[in-house]
Design a protein around this motif. Sequence first.
Motif, PDB file in Angstrom:
ATOM      1  N   MET A   1       0.846  -1.212   0.000  1.00 49.38           N
ATOM      2  CA  MET A   1       0.000   0.000   0.000  1.00 49.38           C
ATOM      3  C   MET A   1       0.871   1.248   0.000  1.00 49.38           C
ATOM      4  O   MET A   1       1.860   1.339   0.719  1.00 49.38           O
ATOM      5  CB  MET A   1      -0.860  -0.055   1.284  1.00 49.38           C
ATOM      6  CG  MET A   1      -1.696   1.170   1.579  1.00 49.38           C
ATOM      7  SD  MET A   1      -2.791   0.830   2.995  1.00 49.38           S
ATOM      8  CE  MET A   1      -3.228   2.469   3.527  1.00 49.38           C
ATOM      9  N   GLY A   2       0.518   2.213  -0.856  1.00 49.35           N
ATOM     10  CA  GLY A   2       1.233   3.483  -0.847  1.00 49.35           C
ATOM     11  C   GLY A   2       0.846   4.269   0.394  1.00 49.35           C
ATOM     12  O   GLY A   2       0.046   3.807   1.205  1.00 49.35           O
ATOM     13  N   ALA A 118      -4.719   3.372  -5.020  1.00 52.05           N
ATOM     14  CA  ALA A 118      -4.144   3.669  -3.696  1.00 52.05           C
ATOM     15  C   ALA A 118      -3.223   2.549  -3.215  1.00 52.05           C
ATOM     16  O   ALA A 118      -2.352   2.770  -2.380  1.00 52.05           O
ATOM     17  CB  ALA A 118      -5.272   3.904  -2.699  1.00 52.05           C
ATOM     18  N   LYS A 119      -3.447   1.337  -3.738  1.00 53.21           N
ATOM     19  CA  LYS A 119      -2.582   0.218  -3.367  1.00 53.21           C
ATOM     20  C   LYS A 119      -1.200   0.412  -3.973  1.00 53.21           C
ATOM     21  O   LYS A 119      -0.183   0.121  -3.371  1.00 53.21           O
ATOM     22  CB  LYS A 119      -3.185  -1.089  -3.931  1.00 53.21           C
ATOM     23  CG  LYS A 119      -3.573  -2.073  -2.845  1.00 53.21           C
ATOM     24  CD  LYS A 119      -4.090  -3.340  -3.475  1.00 53.21           C
ATOM     25  CE  LYS A 119      -5.520  -3.579  -3.009  1.00 53.21           C
ATOM     26  NZ  LYS A 119      -6.280  -4.461  -3.895  1.00 53.21           N
ATOM     27  N   PRO A 136     -10.305   2.751   4.300  1.00 56.73           N
ATOM     28  CA  PRO A 136     -10.454   2.844   5.756  1.00 56.73           C
ATOM     29  C   PRO A 136      -9.117   2.790   6.488  1.00 56.73           C
ATOM     30  O   PRO A 136      -9.029   3.242   7.631  1.00 56.73           O
ATOM     31  CB  PRO A 136     -11.331   1.630   6.104  1.00 56.73           C
ATOM     32  CG  PRO A 136     -11.266   0.739   4.917  1.00 56.73           C
ATOM     33  CD  PRO A 136     -10.970   1.585   3.727  1.00 56.73           C
ATOM     34  N   ASN A 137      -8.069   2.275   5.805  1.00 56.37           N
ATOM     35  CA  ASN A 137      -6.750   2.206   6.453  1.00 56.37           C
ATOM     36  C   ASN A 137      -5.812   3.334   6.029  1.00 56.37           C
ATOM     37  O   ASN A 137      -4.600   3.231   6.236  1.00 56.37           O
ATOM     38  CB  ASN A 137      -6.079   0.859   6.153  1.00 56.37           C
ATOM     39  CG  ASN A 137      -6.891  -0.285   6.736  1.00 56.37           C
ATOM     40  OD1 ASN A 137      -7.448  -0.156   7.828  1.00 56.37           O
ATOM     41  ND2 ASN A 137      -6.993  -1.372   6.003  1.00 56.37           N
ATOM     42  N   GLU A 223       4.323   8.796  12.368  1.00 54.04           N
ATOM     43  CA  GLU A 223       3.725   7.648  13.070  1.00 54.04           C
ATOM     44  C   GLU A 223       3.782   6.376  12.246  1.00 54.04           C
ATOM     45  O   GLU A 223       3.764   5.278  12.778  1.00 54.04           O
ATOM     46  CB  GLU A 223       2.258   7.942  13.417  1.00 54.04           C
ATOM     47  CG  GLU A 223       2.115   8.807  14.661  1.00 54.04           C
ATOM     48  CD  GLU A 223       0.678   9.275  14.868  1.00 54.04           C
ATOM     49  OE1 GLU A 223      -0.236   8.753  14.199  1.00 54.04           O
ATOM     50  OE2 GLU A 223       0.493  10.172  15.708  1.00 54.04           O
ATOM     51  N   ALA A 224       3.820   6.536  10.911  1.00 53.76           N
ATOM     52  CA  ALA A 224       3.695   5.361  10.022  1.00 53.76           C
ATOM     53  C   ALA A 224       4.956   4.479  10.066  1.00 53.76           C
ATOM     54  O   ALA A 224       6.027   4.930  10.349  1.00 53.76           O
ATOM     55  CB  ALA A 224       3.441   5.815   8.577  1.00 53.76           C
TER      56      ALA A 224
END
Length: 224
Positions: A1-2, A118-119, A136-137, A223-224
């Motif tokens: 996921m980007g 978005a993936k 949602p993520n 945070e990521a």
Amino acid sequence: MGFNIAIDGPAGAGKSTIAKRLAKELNFIYVDTGALYRALAYAFWNQGIAPDDEAAIAKACEDVSVALVYENGVQQVLLNGEDISAFLRQEAVGNMASAISVYPAVREKLLSIQQDIAKQEDVVMDGRDIGTCVLPNAQCKIYLTASARTRAERRYKELLERGEEGDIDVIENDIKERDHRDMTRAIAPLKQADDAVLVDSTEMTIDEVVAAIKNEVSRAMNEA
Ligand code: DC
């Protein structure tokens, strides 16, 4: 996921202006999901299908192809292989898009197109249900809004700048009607995701909004 930034909010809140700026500054792809709904609205309109004819719309969804491509970072919407981006910004197409976006067949048709991009890519994606349903993520979620009057004033100015005429009270009423429809539909209604940050741009300049959102993005990236 980007790395995914979701920006949701009502019509005229400045989502596309802000999302475009943000995407450019971050070197992300800007995905305007409203353009997908507008593309289907445009297709059905040209086929003479009424916005309340759900059966005809569901059937037409099976026969139409919609795709997003990017040329020099600029989004183009292909309808049956043809770039129709230039025809999508009219108010009538936006209103038809809002009307047809209530149907499951329409939303299902467009969901995977948005999720697939978005993936693969880092995106700033704007719409109504990005933080709640499509992504949602997403690592960063923003709910961008402004008062209906302020949004109407902005739309009115845009019209004048394009040399078109408009009545600000009519525009405000249209905006309120669209808000109501987008917020009360049964599937994927417009609402702030629980983990989205609220930005009310009523009293803010574009620069201030971009700066506020960039702060949130930096926080999310750390945070990521
Ligand atoms: O953002 P816009 O004005 O181009 O969107 C047009 C309509 O499309 C909007 O009124 C509702 C629908 N839409 C939606 O249901 N979900 C999205 N993610 C984006 C747009």
